[in-house]
Enzyme design. Structure first.
Site, PDB file in Angstrom:
ATOM      1  N   PRO A  87       0.734  -1.213  -0.157  1.00 51.52           N
ATOM      2  CA  PRO A  87       0.233   0.295   0.103  1.00 51.52           C
ATOM      3  C   PRO A  87       0.592   1.270  -0.167  1.00 51.52           C
ATOM      4  O   PRO A  87       0.245   2.088  -0.080  1.00 51.52           O
ATOM      5  CB  PRO A  87      -0.925   0.321   1.215  1.00 51.52           C
ATOM      6  CG  PRO A  87      -0.973  -1.246   1.657  1.00 51.52           C
ATOM      7  CD  PRO A  87       0.552  -2.036   1.245  1.00 51.52           C
ATOM      8  N   GLU A 114       2.790  -8.126   8.812  1.00 48.87           N
ATOM      9  CA  GLU A 114       2.806  -6.407   8.925  1.00 48.87           C
ATOM     10  C   GLU A 114       3.542  -5.461   7.790  1.00 48.87           C
ATOM     11  O   GLU A 114       3.838  -4.934   7.603  1.00 48.87           O
ATOM     12  CB  GLU A 114       3.191  -6.251   9.920  1.00 48.87           C
ATOM     13  CG  GLU A 114       2.457  -6.841  11.153  1.00 48.87           C
ATOM     14  CD  GLU A 114       0.757  -6.380  10.937  1.00 48.87           C
ATOM     15  OE1 GLU A 114       0.014  -5.469  10.747  1.00 48.87           O
ATOM     16  OE2 GLU A 114      -0.365  -7.562  11.231  1.00 48.87           O
ATOM     17  N   ASP A 167      -8.743  -1.150 -27.605  1.00 50.34           N
ATOM     18  CA  ASP A 167      -8.065  -0.405 -28.815  1.00 50.34           C
ATOM     19  C   ASP A 167      -9.277   1.663 -28.390  1.00 50.34           C
ATOM     20  O   ASP A 167      -8.507   2.586 -27.877  1.00 50.34           O
ATOM     21  CB  ASP A 167      -7.880   0.513 -29.477  1.00 50.34           C
ATOM     22  CG  ASP A 167      -6.676  -0.944 -29.668  1.00 50.34           C
ATOM     23  OD1 ASP A 167      -5.814  -1.335 -29.322  1.00 50.34           O
ATOM     24  OD2 ASP A 167      -6.656  -1.726 -31.100  1.00 50.34           O
TER      25      ASP A 167
END
Ligand code: 4GS
Length: 249
Positions: A87, A114, A167
């Site tokens: 993050p 963590e 596209d």
């Protein structure tokens, strides 16, 4: 393109990447995925990959040695981007995806718990990428999201029809409403123009609905979109019509 993934949970990659378009891309040799268990690179007897944080605090951190050892072994003498999913990285968007798709090889590192010992960053200087401002339990799903988004830009991975569509929406607008059979459902009719057979009118209607929807839902995208004079004229028309509360033109 070859993508290597370093993870504590290799089994997570078994299902999602072996269906549909990614399955076909691998069968055709357009995409090669190699999943490496991080535990294989832990040399101690218990193959420890995580440990408690210095200074105290909740949870566990990924130790630096197995990750640095793995990256060094996989990199060899080759130069290619090492991507750390976290993050704290720059936000993934279509521009980042297309840039990564230019590479012939990538190595993705998935975090868990963590996070990482900071020396992983200091020693490897990875390209740190986040898939969004929310917290997941691991970097595996973000890695799969990145692989999926990148793979569809590899030449030949999408069929001709799919590529053509891609596209036409690479211009940075949201797609407008789309319909299939039946022509009438739940008291709602398919817009007559789509059944008119009038190709120019259909193309214009689709463009305008894409503009309308983008303006209503993601107005900030319009600033970066590729717009024609006709697009700007249509947007000015919407502006003049006053505040919109729905997409019903
Ligand atoms: C993300 C994210 C993420 C963060 C991994 C907490 C386990 C978790 N990774 N984009 N530790 N968002 N990672 O939430 O990439």
């Amino acid at each position: 393109m070859r993508i290597d993934v370093l993870t504590l949970f290799p089994a997570m990659f078994l299902g999602p990447l072996q269906e549909s378009i990614l399955k076909r891309a691998q069968e055709r040799g357009q995409l090669t995925l190699v999943i490496h268990p991080l535990r294989d690179y832990a040399l101690d007897r218990h193959q420890l990959t995580d440990d408690t944080p210095y200074g105290g605090g909740e949870g566990m951190l990924l130790k630096p040695e197995p990750i640095v050892r793995a990256v060094t072994a996989l990199r060899g003498t080759q130069e290619f981007p090492v991507v750390l999913l976290s993050p704290q990285g720059r936000l993934l968007d279509q521009t980042v995806v297309q840039a990564l798709a230019q590479q012939s090889r990538l190595l993705l590192i998935c975090g868990h718990y963590e996070g990482f010992d900071e020396r992983v960053r200091d020693l490897l200087h990875p390209d740190e990428i986040s898939i969004g401002d929310f917290v997941l339990t691991g970097g595996e799903l973000p890695a799969m999201v990145l692989i999926d988004a990148v793979a569809r830009w590899i030449p030949g991975v999408l069929g001709d029809a799919e590529s053509a569509r891609q596209d036409s929406f690479a211009d940075g607008l949201l797609e407008g409403p789309q319909y299939t059979r039946p022509p009438s459902f739940g008291g709602l009719e398919v817009p007559a123009v789509l059944r008119s057979g009038h190709h120019a009118a259909i193309a214009r209607w689709r463009r305008q609905e894409a503009l309308r929807r983008t303006r209503l839902r993601r107005p900030e995208l319009l600033a970066r979109a590729t717009l024609t004079a006709g697009d700007r004229q249509f947007l000015a028309q919407l502006e003049a019509a006053g505040p919109q509360t729905s997409e019903q033109g």
